[in-house]
Structure formats: C-alpha cells, structure tokens
Design a protein around this motif. Structure first.
Motif, PDB file in Angstrom:
ATOM      1  N   ILE A 128       0.842  -1.207   0.000  1.00 33.48           N
ATOM      2  CA  ILE A 128       0.000   0.000   0.000  1.00 33.48           C
ATOM      3  C   ILE A 128       0.877   1.256   0.000  1.00 33.48           C
ATOM      4  CG2 ILE A 128      -1.682   1.345   1.340  1.00 33.48           C
ATOM      5  CD1 ILE A 128      -2.803  -1.360   2.348  1.00 33.48           C
ATOM      6  N   MET A 129       1.922   1.250   0.802  1.00 32.96           N
ATOM      7  CA  MET A 129       2.800   2.428   0.897  1.00 32.96           C
ATOM      8  C   MET A 129       3.593   2.650  -0.380  1.00 32.96           C
ATOM      9  SD  MET A 129       2.524   4.305   3.547  1.00 32.96           S
ATOM     10  CE  MET A 129       4.055   5.206   3.727  1.00 32.96           C
ATOM     11  N   SER A 130       3.749   1.615  -1.197  1.00 33.79           N
ATOM     12  CA  SER A 130       4.473   1.789  -2.465  1.00 33.79           C
ATOM     13  C   SER A 130       3.668   2.647  -3.441  1.00 33.79           C
ATOM     14  CB  SER A 130       4.761   0.428  -3.110  1.00 33.79           C
ATOM     15  OG  SER A 130       3.551  -0.152  -3.598  1.00 33.79           O
ATOM     16  N   GLN A 131       2.321   2.697  -3.231  1.00 39.31           N
ATOM     17  CA  GLN A 131       1.410   3.548  -4.012  1.00 39.31           C
ATOM     18  C   GLN A 131       1.566   3.325  -5.533  1.00 39.31           C
ATOM     19  OE1 GLN A 131       0.985   7.646  -2.426  1.00 39.31           O
ATOM     20  NE2 GLN A 131       2.571   7.054  -0.927  1.00 39.31           N
ATOM     21  N   SER A 132       1.616   2.066  -5.889  1.00 37.31           N
ATOM     22  CA  SER A 132       1.775   1.726  -7.303  1.00 37.31           C
ATOM     23  C   SER A 132       0.643   2.325  -8.141  1.00 37.31           C
ATOM     24  CB  SER A 132       1.775   0.195  -7.479  1.00 37.31           C
ATOM     25  OG  SER A 132       1.770  -0.147  -8.841  1.00 37.31           O
ATOM     26  N   ARG A 133       0.993   2.960  -9.230  1.00 36.69           N
ATOM     27  CA  ARG A 133       0.000   3.639 -10.088  1.00 36.69           C
ATOM     28  C   ARG A 133      -0.983   2.664 -10.714  1.00 36.69           C
ATOM     29  NH1 ARG A 133       3.565   8.192 -13.358  1.00 36.69           N
ATOM     30  NH2 ARG A 133       4.296   9.345 -11.505  1.00 36.69           N
ATOM     31  N   ASP A 134      -0.551   1.432 -10.880  1.00 36.00           N
ATOM     32  CA  ASP A 134      -1.400   0.459 -11.560  1.00 36.00           C
ATOM     33  C   ASP A 134      -2.503  -0.099 -10.665  1.00 36.00           C
ATOM     34  OD1 ASP A 134       0.191   0.803 -13.774  1.00 36.00           O
ATOM     35  OD2 ASP A 134       1.566  -0.826 -13.200  1.00 36.00           O
ATOM     36  N   PHE A 135      -2.425   0.166  -9.359  1.00 32.72           N
ATOM     37  CA  PHE A 135      -3.376  -0.401  -8.416  1.00 32.72           C
ATOM     38  C   PHE A 135      -4.739   0.283  -8.505  1.00 32.72           C
ATOM     39  CE2 PHE A 135      -0.391  -2.854  -5.724  1.00 32.72           C
ATOM     40  CZ  PHE A 135      -1.216  -3.948  -5.510  1.00 32.72           C
ATOM     41  N   ARG A 136      -5.744  -0.533  -8.848  1.00 27.87           N
ATOM     42  CA  ARG A 136      -7.109  -0.056  -8.734  1.00 27.87           C
ATOM     43  C   ARG A 136      -7.722  -0.721  -7.502  1.00 27.87           C
ATOM     44  NH1 ARG A 136      -6.419  -1.169 -14.142  1.00 27.87           N
ATOM     45  NH2 ARG A 136      -7.400  -3.215 -13.898  1.00 27.87           N
ATOM     46  N   LYS A 137      -8.955  -0.336  -7.183  1.00 31.04           N
ATOM     47  CA  LYS A 137      -9.592  -0.859  -5.972  1.00 31.04           C
ATOM     48  C   LYS A 137      -9.654  -2.385  -6.006  1.00 31.04           C
ATOM     49  CE  LYS A 137     -13.724  -0.552  -3.108  1.00 31.04           C
ATOM     50  NZ  LYS A 137     -15.087  -0.008  -2.952  1.00 31.04           N
ATOM     51  N   ASN A 138     -10.047  -2.916  -7.165  1.00 26.58           N
ATOM     52  CA  ASN A 138     -10.177  -4.373  -7.274  1.00 26.58           C
ATOM     53  C   ASN A 138      -8.833  -5.065  -7.110  1.00 26.58           C
ATOM     54  OD1 ASN A 138     -12.885  -4.139  -7.673  1.00 26.58           O
ATOM     55  ND2 ASN A 138     -12.805  -4.317  -9.920  1.00 26.58           N
ATOM     56  N   ASP A 139      -7.773  -4.453  -7.676  1.00 29.57           N
ATOM     57  CA  ASP A 139      -6.427  -5.027  -7.574  1.00 29.57           C
ATOM     58  C   ASP A 139      -5.992  -5.101  -6.116  1.00 29.57           C
ATOM     59  OD1 ASP A 139      -6.236  -5.213 -10.327  1.00 29.57           O
ATOM     60  OD2 ASP A 139      -5.406  -3.190 -10.531  1.00 29.57           O
ATOM     61  N   LEU A 140      -6.253  -4.027  -5.324  1.00 25.68           N
ATOM     62  CA  LEU A 140      -5.853  -3.976  -3.920  1.00 25.68           C
ATOM     63  C   LEU A 140      -6.625  -5.007  -3.106  1.00 25.68           C
ATOM     64  CD1 LEU A 140      -4.011  -2.589  -1.904  1.00 25.68           C
ATOM     65  CD2 LEU A 140      -5.750  -0.851  -1.553  1.00 25.68           C
ATOM     66  N   GLU A 141      -7.901  -5.131  -3.395  1.00 18.84           N
ATOM     67  CA  GLU A 141      -8.708  -6.117  -2.672  1.00 18.84           C
ATOM     68  C   GLU A 141      -8.251  -7.533  -2.990  1.00 18.84           C
ATOM     69  OE1 GLU A 141     -12.771  -5.252  -3.557  1.00 18.84           O
ATOM     70  OE2 GLU A 141     -12.854  -3.538  -2.171  1.00 18.84           O
ATOM     71  N   THR A 142      -7.893  -7.747  -4.268  1.00 23.43           N
ATOM     72  CA  THR A 142      -7.396  -9.064  -4.673  1.00 23.43           C
ATOM     73  C   THR A 142      -6.102  -9.399  -3.933  1.00 23.43           C
ATOM     74  OG1 THR A 142      -8.351  -8.794  -6.871  1.00 23.43           O
ATOM     75  CG2 THR A 142      -6.646 -10.467  -6.649  1.00 23.43           C
ATOM     76  N   THR A 143      -5.221  -8.387  -3.833  1.00 22.84           N
ATOM     77  CA  THR A 143      -3.962  -8.569  -3.111  1.00 22.84           C
ATOM     78  C   THR A 143      -4.239  -8.841  -1.632  1.00 22.84           C
ATOM     79  OG1 THR A 143      -2.852  -7.044  -4.631  1.00 22.84           O
ATOM     80  CG2 THR A 143      -1.753  -7.487  -2.546  1.00 22.84           C
ATOM     81  N   ALA A 144      -5.165  -8.085  -1.040  1.00 26.39           N
ATOM     82  CA  ALA A 144      -5.485  -8.247   0.380  1.00 26.39           C
ATOM     83  C   ALA A 144      -6.079  -9.626   0.652  1.00 26.39           C
ATOM     84  CB  ALA A 144      -6.461  -7.151   0.812  1.00 26.39           C
ATOM     85  N   TYR A 145      -6.775 -10.169  -0.330  1.00 24.36           N
ATOM     86  CA  TYR A 145      -7.419 -11.484  -0.165  1.00 24.36           C
ATOM     87  C   TYR A 145      -6.392 -12.573   0.162  1.00 24.36           C
ATOM     88  CZ  TYR A 145     -10.276 -15.583  -1.195  1.00 24.36           C
ATOM     89  OH  TYR A 145     -10.931 -16.785  -1.107  1.00 24.36           O
ATOM     90  N   ARG A 146      -5.179 -12.411  -0.374  1.00 18.41           N
ATOM     91  CA  ARG A 146      -4.128 -13.426  -0.153  1.00 18.41           C
ATOM     92  C   ARG A 146      -3.710 -13.527   1.315  1.00 18.41           C
ATOM     93  NH1 ARG A 146      -0.343 -10.771  -4.596  1.00 18.41           N
ATOM     94  NH2 ARG A 146      -1.732 -10.908  -6.410  1.00 18.41           N
ATOM     95  N   TYR A 147      -4.040 -12.486   2.112  1.00 14.40           N
ATOM     96  CA  TYR A 147      -3.587 -12.448   3.504  1.00 14.40           C
ATOM     97  C   TYR A 147      -4.659 -12.911   4.495  1.00 14.40           C
ATOM     98  CZ  TYR A 147       0.373  -9.909   1.628  1.00 14.40           C
ATOM     99  OH  TYR A 147       1.494  -9.554   0.918  1.00 14.40           O
ATOM    100  N   LEU A 148      -5.735 -13.484   3.945  1.00 10.57           N
ATOM    101  CA  LEU A 148      -6.786 -13.984   4.830  1.00 10.57           C
ATOM    102  C   LEU A 148      -6.363 -15.318   5.428  1.00 10.57           C
ATOM    103  CD1 LEU A 148     -10.069 -13.189   2.836  1.00 10.57           C
ATOM    104  CD2 LEU A 148      -8.728 -11.728   4.327  1.00 10.57           C
ATOM    105  N   LYS A 149      -6.112 -15.307   6.692  1.00  9.68           N
ATOM    106  CA  LYS A 149      -5.779 -16.536   7.428  1.00  9.68           C
ATOM    107  C   LYS A 149      -5.847 -16.250   8.931  1.00  9.68           C
ATOM    108  CE  LYS A 149      -0.785 -15.767   7.270  1.00  9.68           C
ATOM    109  NZ  LYS A 149       0.537 -16.334   6.939  1.00  9.68           N
ATOM    110  N   GLY A 150      -6.066 -17.271   9.703  1.00  8.35           N
ATOM    111  CA  GLY A 150      -6.129 -17.105  11.156  1.00  8.35           C
ATOM    112  C   GLY A 150      -7.207 -16.123  11.577  1.00  8.35           C
ATOM    113  N   ASP A 151      -6.813 -15.076  12.299  1.00  9.32           N
ATOM    114  CA  ASP A 151      -7.763 -14.072  12.800  1.00  9.32           C
ATOM    115  C   ASP A 151      -8.232 -13.117  11.711  1.00  9.32           C
ATOM    116  OD1 ASP A 151      -7.620 -15.119  15.324  1.00  9.32           O
ATOM    117  OD2 ASP A 151      -6.014 -13.770  15.990  1.00  9.32           O
TER     118      ASP A 151
END
Length: 712
Positions: A128-151
C-alpha cells in the motif's frame, strides 16, 4: 571533555575557556560560592548565577550522554544498530530528538500494529505504501485477499491491519513529529470547561475565572497555567489542547501521499488514525508538559528571588529582644532573648478578649523590658498582631525600645520541628514559635535556614511545580546567601553551618561537637582539628567561617587563608602592622596591586582583598528599620478608594506583588499598576519587605480582594 565544554558554551554563551576552567573546578568538588568568590581568574569573573547555569547544563549533558549509552547498548543487543543510526544518535544534542530516533526500535506494549504484524500483514502495508499507479480498488482487494488466514477473516480486516502498521510508521517519522511539534508550539490553544457537577462547590469558586477559558498555549502566563492545572488536578475543570486538525492532516498527507489511487485512500485513513490515536495525544501532552516545565521554571525563579530577598532581610543585630506571638483566647506568648538569641524568660499575657487584661499585660511588658534591658520588641504578624502592636505602643518605656512587626511565615513549622525540639527540649511549641519570631528580628538568615524554604510561602504555586527542581534551586539560594554573609563559627547553629561551602550536615554536627568539647574556636587553623574536616573542606569553607576577636584579625574577614601571606607582605611593604593595615583606607588605596600579581593570584583576587580589608567583616545587609501601619485601618471595611497607605511588600509574583497594609488581607499591586511604563520584571520596581506607599484602587469585601497602585 571537549564535547561537554562546547555543549555548555553553546547554551550559556560563556567563552569555552571559562567554561572549561569552571567544569574542572566543579569536578574537583569545588562549590559555587567558593568558585565565584575565590577563583575569579580561572572563571573569568563569573558570578553565582552563571556558574549555576554551567552546573545545570553540565548535568543536562551528562544525562543526555547516559541515555545515549543506554540506547546504543539496547540497539546493539537487538542487532539493529547501523553505522548511520549510531552516528545520528551520537551527534544528537536534544533528548527529544534522541527519543524520536529510538522510537521505532523501542519495545512496545501490545499494539494494533504489533498484532497486525503477527498476523502477517506487514507485506501488505508495504505494498500500500508503495502507491503503485497500476493499483485499482479491485487489484488492492485481490492482493489483500491473499492475507486472509487465522484471525484475518475478511478483506476489510486485512486492509485495516495494514493501515494500523502504516499508522505506526507515520507516528515514528521524525520529520512528521517535528512538524506537529512546530504546529503545537506556534498555534496550540489551551481551553478549559467546568465540570458541571462541581460548579456549586465552594472550593471551585477560586477557579471561577477558568470555568470557560481559552488562550494561546505559547503565551499563557506561568501563574495562569499553574492555576489551571491545579484546578484540573482538583477535579473542577477539564483541560484540552487544540489546533487546526484539518491543516495538520493536509500537511502530513502532502509529505506521504504521491498518487490518487486506492492505495492513497487507505494511506489517508491511516494518516487520520495515526494523528488522532498516536501523534496528537502524545505530542499535545508533550507540548503541555513543556509549557508546564517553562511555567515551573518561571515560578521557581520568582520563588528563588523572593527567598533571597527574605534571607538577606535586614537584621537588628545583637540586641536584647522581647518577642510576642500574639493571640486572643490562648493569650500572647512572650519570651525574652539575650543579644545572642538565648532564651532568658517566657510567660503568657492575656490583653485581648475574652480576658481583656490589658492593664496587667502593660505592667508585665514594662517590668520585663526593664528587668532584661530590652532594646527591641518583635511582634508576630498573625492573629491579634495589630491589637498587640497598638497595646505595646501605649507603653512608655524607660529606655528607647524599638517596636517591629515580624513575619510569622513558617514559624509554626519550625516550632514543631526536630531542630526546635533539640534546641528547646523543655519548652512547648508556643514558646519555640515566639523564640523564632524574636530571632528573626535579630538575624533573619540564621533563623530562616532552620525552616524548609517551601514552608515560608514567598512565591506562586510552589506546591504545584517540580519539587525536585524547586528544592535544588532553593538550596542553591540558601547556600549563596549564607556564604555571601558569612557565618560566626562560634555561635552558628547546625542548620546554618550545614549551608557553608564545603561543610554539609555531618561536618556541621562535628563542628558543634568540637565546640561543646573544647570551647570556642580561637583561630581558623583550629577548624582543621574538627574530625573528618580535611584539607578540601577547609579550602572550601574557611573564608566563609568567621572568628570574632581572633588573634589574627583576618580570621574575622572574607580574606581566604591562602591569601594571608599576601596581606602580611602588603603590611610589611607599607611599614605597618597587620592590624594597622586593616581598615586603613589611605594606606590600602596607595598599594600597587600589579606588583603582587603572580601565577597563583590575579588582579581580580587582589582587588577583592583590598575591598575586604577596607571594611573587614562588615555585614552586607541593611539594618532593620521600624515601620508603622496606619492605625485607623483595622479591617478590610475600613479601606476606601483613593486612600494612601503605608505598606510592606510581603510577596512577589510574575503578575505583581502583594502588600501588607496592616489587616488580615494583603492587597495586590498588579504589574500594570507598578509603573506607567511596561514592567518586564516586578523585582526591578519593588523588593520583598520593602516599605512603600500605596493607593487603594478598589475593594471587593465579598471576595476579600484589594487592588492597589504603587504611589511614587
């Protein structure tokens, strides 16, 4: 050594050579009074205040260096100390900056960011802090999805955790913290609101002015800030620090946000969270603490100035005194003291209601004055003081007897103290209190050193300031006063001796034991016979300890024993004896001092010696003067606007001074009424115990407030 010298010189604007010599003397356990008086060549003629500043910044530097060492050791143990970080820490000159550098590595209690890291969300925060220009809302959510585990059950959980980590990074950025500090320093407002449930509380009424208050934190006077903080601590008001939040958030965003995509939206949320949850609470508290620190310093300075004036108050000297601690129902406690302050007689008289035995009291005072050859009468300024003074002034004494009204401040503290019990084990507190009043007239300094300076009550909000700093400053004031006057070693009390340069409580006790066992000291050389009083203590103390009627007249002067040979050589060169030289201005003024300059002794020291020889042993304090209040003014209801009244300054603050006009309530001369021009320092216009004429401006009987103007 060079680092500490540069640090002190930078903060004090004192030349490095003078700082270096002074620090060396301090490291050799020399005291401030000794250095300022007897090492002028080494210091460049620095006074007690300048040397005190050197001591202050020396301690500050040593504290900084100690903290640096602790942090460096901790970082090495964590294996995170880079060469750049080490250099930054070593070069830091401010404790605040040092703590900011350490903040990212500081072990923290369980935080939201720490929990997020344990849940593996730091990589997402970095994306997120890299603020990549190519990131759209869907791209960020897709990336965040990979971190779903545990709590972390949802995408929102993942993004929120990442924002907590980002918020902590923002909080730890030195540039952002300094920017917010600057904003708080320049634009912060302090505001107050009354606690509604306490609005009717009688004790809250003295803080009524602050029930709804707001002003600039950087401009608030010290006395007002301390009053507000006291009101808050007592639960009557709530205090807030406020700035323009939107302005600050925008400035932080400009430092961090570089894009306008989905990443930027989350960073903006993290900035708001960091500001409200971490940055502002921490740094607003820091700003308030700094303001409080400055207010403390201002209040302590006022207290120190007042205390110095009080301690150096005018003594009446070695005269026989009758002292009265006035009272109504319990009577007036009367004591008779000899010229050395020893108690020779005590009893109680009852001139006031309910007994009203004024005739018997007058007869008793008259007979005591004659029997004990009384030269002065000291009346405490507490309850029944005015009535007792009026009674005494009716008496026609056979001899000339001066009548004084003396401040009782702290007398009750002394009378119940261990020192008082040791001095008068067979007398109760009422007798001890009267003795203290009488001795204060004879020698204020010798008596007041027995009392905790904070109990004397000459200042503003002394119980609200940093007590350690206050104590250190007051101890320094007492030490400087005692040593500037000098002490008769054969009559001084243990408390007085303990403040002599190089002595302290234990050696003071040894001096008293020696005096009890062997009698009076006959010369300064005898001081070396006191157990545990070695060469260093003798060097530091000898010139401040005076011996009356000594065989060597220099023993009753401020000339240091190390300079005796010079004075003897001067006498020999002038063809006179030592006794003939002392006090002989015509001979002393002709002496060519340059011919006595050596590597050990410079011109400044020689000039001091000549000055002392011209007036050896003369007390630097003025002699006490009799003062009379307006006898027609007995209560606050007797005051009228426009009256001119005699008064005595009994307290000085930053906002003005309080004046005793002979009634229970003291009147206030606000700074605006001290002079027609701007008043920078109240002490430049009045001093403690000064006798002045005041004009009554207004009287508020209900609130017991009297407004006065200095009449010139």
């Amino acid at each position: 050594m060079s680092s500490i010298i540069k640090y002190i010189a930078q903060h004090t604007q004192i030349p490095e050579n003078n700082v270096k010599s002074t620090v060396q003397l301090l490291n050799e356990d020399c005291t401030i009074p000794f250095i300022s008086r007897y090492r002028k060549e080494a210091t460049g003629n620095l006074d007690e205040v300048q040397i005190g500043d050197i001591v202050k910044y020396k301690e500050q530097f040593e504290t900084l260096e100690k903290r640096k060492a602790t942090i460096l050791k901790t970082l090495e143990e964590q294996d995170v100390l880079t060469s750049d970080l080490k250099q930054n820490i070593e070069n830091t000159q401010e404790l605040t900056t040092l703590e900011d550098l350490y903040l990212p590595f500081k072990k923290k209690r369980k935080t939201k960011a720490e929990t997020a890291r344990k849940n593996g969300l730091e990589p997402l925060a970095k994306i997120i802090m890299s603020q990549s220009r190519d990131f759209r809302k869907n791209d960020l959510e897709t990336t965040a999805y990979r971190y779903l585990k545990g709590d972390i059950k949802t995408i929102d959980d993942a993004l929120e955790g990442a924002r907590h980590i980002i918020a902590e990074w923002i909080n730890e950025r030195t540039d952002i913290r300094n920017s917010l500090r600057n904003e708080l320093e320049r634009r912060a407002q302090i505001s107050t609101k009354v606690v509604k449930s306490k609005i009717a509380d009688e004790k809250a009424q003295k803080f009524k002015d602050y029930f709804d208050w707001s002003e600039s934190l950087s401009r608030i006077p010290s006395h007002r800030l301390l009053a507000i903080l006291r009101a808050e601590s007592e639960g009557f008001i709530r205090v807030k620090i406020e700035i323009d939040d939107d302005r600050v958030l925008e400035r932080i965003g400009n430092k961090i946000i570089r894009s306008k995509n989905a990443c930027a939206d989350h960073i903006e949320l993290a900035i708001s969270d960091a500001y409200k949850r971490l940055l502002f609470p921490s740094l607003s508290n820091e700003a308030l603490s700094k303001a409080k620190e400055m207010a403390d310093e201002s209040a302590i300075t006022v207290f120190a100035k007042n205390l110095k004036q009080l301690l150096l108050g005018s003594p009446i000297g070695e005269k026989r005194v009758l002292a009265i601690d006035p009272g109504f129902r319990t009577g007036c406690k009367v004591v008779c003291l000899d010229a050395q302050g020893n108690l020779t007689h005590n009893e109680t008289i009852y001139p006031h209601a309910p007994k009203n035995d004024s005739i018997g009291a007058i007869k008793k005072i008259s007979s005591l004055a004659e029997a004990y050859k009384i030269e002065a009468i000291a009346i405490g300024n507490g309850t029944a003081s005015r009535e007792t003074e009026a009674l005494i002034r009716k008496i026609h004494f056979k001899n000339d007897v001066q009548v004084f009204v003396v401040s009782e401040a702290g007398a009750s503290i002394y009378s119940a103290s261990k020192i008082a019990r040791e001095e008068f084990p067979n007398y109760d507190v009422t007798v001890r209190g009267s003795v203290s009043i009488g001795r204060r007239l004879q020698d204020p300094l010798a008596e007041l050193v027995k009392i905790d300076a904070k109990s004397i009550g000459v200042g503003q909000y002394q119980h609200d300031v940093d007590q350690s700093k206050l104590q250190n400053q007051l101890d320094m004031v007492v030490e400087n006063c005692v040593n500037s006057v000098g002490v008769n070693i054969n009559s001084a009390s243990k408390p007085l001796l303990s403040y002599v340069s190089g002595i302290g409580p234990k050696l003071a006790e040894n001096i008293l034991d020696y005096r009890m066992k062997y009698g009076v000291f006959k010369s300064r050389k005898d001081i070396l016979n006191v157990p545990r009083l070695g060469g260093k203590a003798f060097e530091q103390s000898a010139a401040f300890l005076r011996i009356k009627d000594a065989q060597n007249p220099l023993d009753d002067s401020a000339v240091h024993p190390e300079s005796y040979t010079i004075v003897k050589q001067m006498a020999k060169d002038e063809g006179v004896s030592l006794k003939e030289l002392i006090g002989n201005k015509s001979v002393l003024q002709k002496i060519d001092l340059k011919s006595y300059v050596s590597k050990q002794v410079g011109l400044l020291t020689l000039q001091d010696i000549i000055k002392e020889l011209q007036k050896p042993g003369i007390d630097i304090r003025e002699t006490a003067k009799v003062f009379t209040f307006n006898q027609n003014i007995k209560t606050i209801t007797d005051l009228q606007e426009g009256q001119l009244l005699p008064g005595i300054v009994n307290n000085i603050t930053n906002f003005g001074c309080f004046v005793d006009v002979g009634i229970k309530e003291s009147g206030l001369i606000h700074v605006s009424n001290l002079s027609d021009s701007f008043v920078k320092d109240v002490n430049e216009h009045v001093h403690l115990h000064q006798q002045i004429i005041v004009k009554v401006l207004s009287v508020d009987v209900a609130r017991k407030r009297i407004q006065l103007k200095l009449h010139k």
